[in-house]
Design a protein around this motif. Structure first.
Motif, PDB file in Angstrom:
ATOM      1  N   THR A  23       3.073  31.672 -10.061  1.00 53.88           N
ATOM      2  CA  THR A  23       3.968  30.826 -10.630  1.00 53.88           C
ATOM      3  C   THR A  23       3.879  29.460 -10.500  1.00 53.88           C
ATOM      4  N   ASN A  24       3.176  29.079  -9.347  1.00 58.36           N
ATOM      5  CA  ASN A  24       3.160  27.497  -9.254  1.00 58.36           C
ATOM      6  C   ASN A  24       1.930  27.095  -8.362  1.00 58.36           C
ATOM      7  N   ASP A  25       1.287  26.379  -8.651  1.00 57.78           N
ATOM      8  CA  ASP A  25      -0.077  25.745  -7.681  1.00 57.78           C
ATOM      9  C   ASP A  25      -0.269  24.495  -7.843  1.00 57.78           C
ATOM     10  N   VAL A  26      -0.197  23.697  -7.140  1.00 54.85           N
ATOM     11  CA  VAL A  26      -0.327  22.111  -7.230  1.00 54.85           C
ATOM     12  C   VAL A  26      -0.732  21.615  -6.087  1.00 54.85           C
ATOM     13  N   TRP A  67       0.965  -1.327   0.002  1.00 53.58           N
ATOM     14  CA  TRP A  67      -0.010   0.081  -0.102  1.00 53.58           C
ATOM     15  C   TRP A  67       0.899   1.346  -0.138  1.00 53.58           C
ATOM     16  N   GLU A  68       0.823   2.146  -1.071  1.00 53.19           N
ATOM     17  CA  GLU A  68       1.491   3.316  -1.182  1.00 53.19           C
ATOM     18  C   GLU A  68       0.652   4.431  -1.393  1.00 53.19           C
ATOM     19  N   ASN A  69       1.160   5.270  -0.585  1.00 53.68           N
ATOM     20  CA  ASN A  69       0.325   6.652  -0.456  1.00 53.68           C
ATOM     21  C   ASN A  69       1.519   8.058  -0.482  1.00 53.68           C
ATOM     22  N   LYS A  70       1.132   9.064  -1.367  1.00 56.68           N
ATOM     23  CA  LYS A  70       2.049   9.964  -1.337  1.00 56.68           C
ATOM     24  C   LYS A  70       1.034  11.250  -1.705  1.00 56.68           C
ATOM     25  N   GLY A  71       1.820  12.275  -1.449  1.00 49.97           N
ATOM     26  CA  GLY A  71       0.908  13.558  -1.573  1.00 49.97           C
ATOM     27  C   GLY A  71       2.036  15.030  -1.901  1.00 49.97           C
ATOM     28  N   ARG A  72       1.493  16.065  -2.451  1.00 47.12           N
ATOM     29  CA  ARG A  72       2.350  17.115  -2.755  1.00 47.12           C
ATOM     30  C   ARG A  72       1.464  18.424  -2.701  1.00 47.12           C
ATOM     31  N   ILE A  73       1.771  19.376  -2.361  1.00 49.10           N
ATOM     32  CA  ILE A  73       1.304  20.810  -2.432  1.00 49.10           C
ATOM     33  C   ILE A  73       2.288  21.783  -2.441  1.00 49.10           C
ATOM     34  N   ALA A  74       2.186  22.456  -3.392  1.00 51.14           N
ATOM     35  CA  ALA A  74       3.129  23.478  -3.770  1.00 51.14           C
ATOM     36  C   ALA A  74       2.565  24.869  -4.184  1.00 51.14           C
ATOM     37  N   TYR A  75       3.082  25.828  -4.053  1.00 51.91           N
ATOM     38  CA  TYR A  75       2.696  27.260  -4.379  1.00 51.91           C
ATOM     39  C   TYR A  75       3.820  28.192  -4.265  1.00 51.91           C
ATOM     40  N   GLY A  76       3.630  29.086  -5.568  1.00 49.84           N
ATOM     41  CA  GLY A  76       4.348  30.165  -5.249  1.00 49.84           C
ATOM     42  C   GLY A  76       4.211  31.476  -6.383  1.00 49.84           C
ATOM     43  N   VAL A  77       4.738  32.608  -5.811  1.00 46.88           N
ATOM     44  CA  VAL A  77       3.974  33.627  -6.523  1.00 46.88           C
ATOM     45  C   VAL A  77       5.398  34.794  -6.745  1.00 46.88           C
ATOM     46  N   ILE A  78       5.281  35.746  -7.660  1.00 49.06           N
ATOM     47  CA  ILE A  78       6.370  36.645  -8.020  1.00 49.06           C
ATOM     48  C   ILE A  78       5.495  37.958  -8.269  1.00 49.06           C
TER      49      ILE A  78
END
Length: 273
Positions: free
Chosen positions: A71-74, A48-59
């Motif tokens: 610039t980034n939003d995940v 059983w494999e679980n993963k997550g990612r949250i990313a955010y960036g501005v300029i």
């Protein structure tokens, strides 16, 4: 140990200040942050494999009166449950969810003037993608890669923002908020050390709707993690997306189907956990 877990938090800040700079240029401030982690379980015939990612960036370019632009939003979470036929071949059911946190806008010039306008092109859960699949996985644990072929895959596209759903953005019917598709998918990933303190990570997700086969939605991400020490790291990543149902407004103002490409280089503080 049946359970394995880990993660990292990355923070990047860039500031350029120019005053009476003869060579020209523009001051800017950029901030980006990302958190990602995994929790895996393996015992006997169960994986059983679980993963997550949250990313955010501005300029922000220019003075303090200018806007910060995204610039980034995940937001990306996935879970994969497998039963072993052998150490290398597994029966796998998987779920993946992707969306973004903030409004996405495109800045366009107003014809015949020097003014610009901001046009909303995306939002939280507009789009949102949920993909569920059942298939076979082949993995090489020591070599750090796995591939899953899933002939039973459901893909759901959500567009919950009324202004975007009303014009049929991201392939939904105009006025609808959900689009359902049945098809086949090929997913996988590679994670391995290419040299000391340099790690390669790549993930791909290919999906083809049976009604439109062999037209394929392509999402490929590849990145290099360069480690200076436990707290300072550099990440170089690229992502390529092609979706036949997404109409892009290009930089020249024309509209049509096209590749979506994102390249990111980060150097900053990283905290592992």
């Amino acid at each position: 140990m049946y359970w394995k877990d880990g993660g990292r938090f990355n923070l990047n800040i860039q500031q350029v200040g120019l005053t009476n700079w003869a060579a020209g240029g523009e001051s800017s401030v950029a901030i980006g942050a990302a958190v990602e982690g995994f929790v895996n379980y393996e015992k006997d015939d169960v994986v059983w494999e679980n993963k997550g990612r949250i990313a955010y960036g501005v300029i922000r370019n220019g003075g303090g009166g200018n806007r910060f632009e995204k610039t980034n939003d995940v937001v990306d979470f996935s879970s994969k449950y497998s039963q072993k036929f052998s150490e290398k071949v597994l029966l796998t059911s998987a779920v993946n969810f992707r969306t973004q946190m903030d409004n996405g806008v495109k800045i366009e010039n107003i014809a015949g003037t020097s003014d610009t306008r901001r046009i909303l092109i995306s939002d939280f859960m507009s789009p949102g993608y949920l993909q569920a699949s059942l298939g076979l996985t082949y993995r090489e644990t020591k070599k750090g890669y796995s591939v899953t072929l899933a002939p039973f895959t459901g893909r759901f596209t959500f567009v919950l923002n009324d202004s975007l759903s009303n014009v049929g953005s991201f392939g939904v019917e105009a006025g609808e908020t959900i689009r359902s598709e049945a098809g086949i998918s090929l997913t996988g990933g590679v994670q391995r050390d290419v040299m000391e303190n340099v790690k390669l990570q790549m993930n791909f997700n290919l999906f083809s709707n049976y009604d439109k086969f062999p037209n394929t939605v392509v999402n490929v991400e590849a990145g290099l993690n360069l480690k200076v020490n436990d707290y300072i790291q550099s990440n170089i990543s690229s992502q390529i997306i092609y979706d036949d149902d997404v109409i892009i407004t290009r930089s020249d103002g024309s509209r049509g189907r096209d590749l979506q490409i994102k390249n990111v280089i980060n150097v900053g503080f990283t905290l592992g956990f």
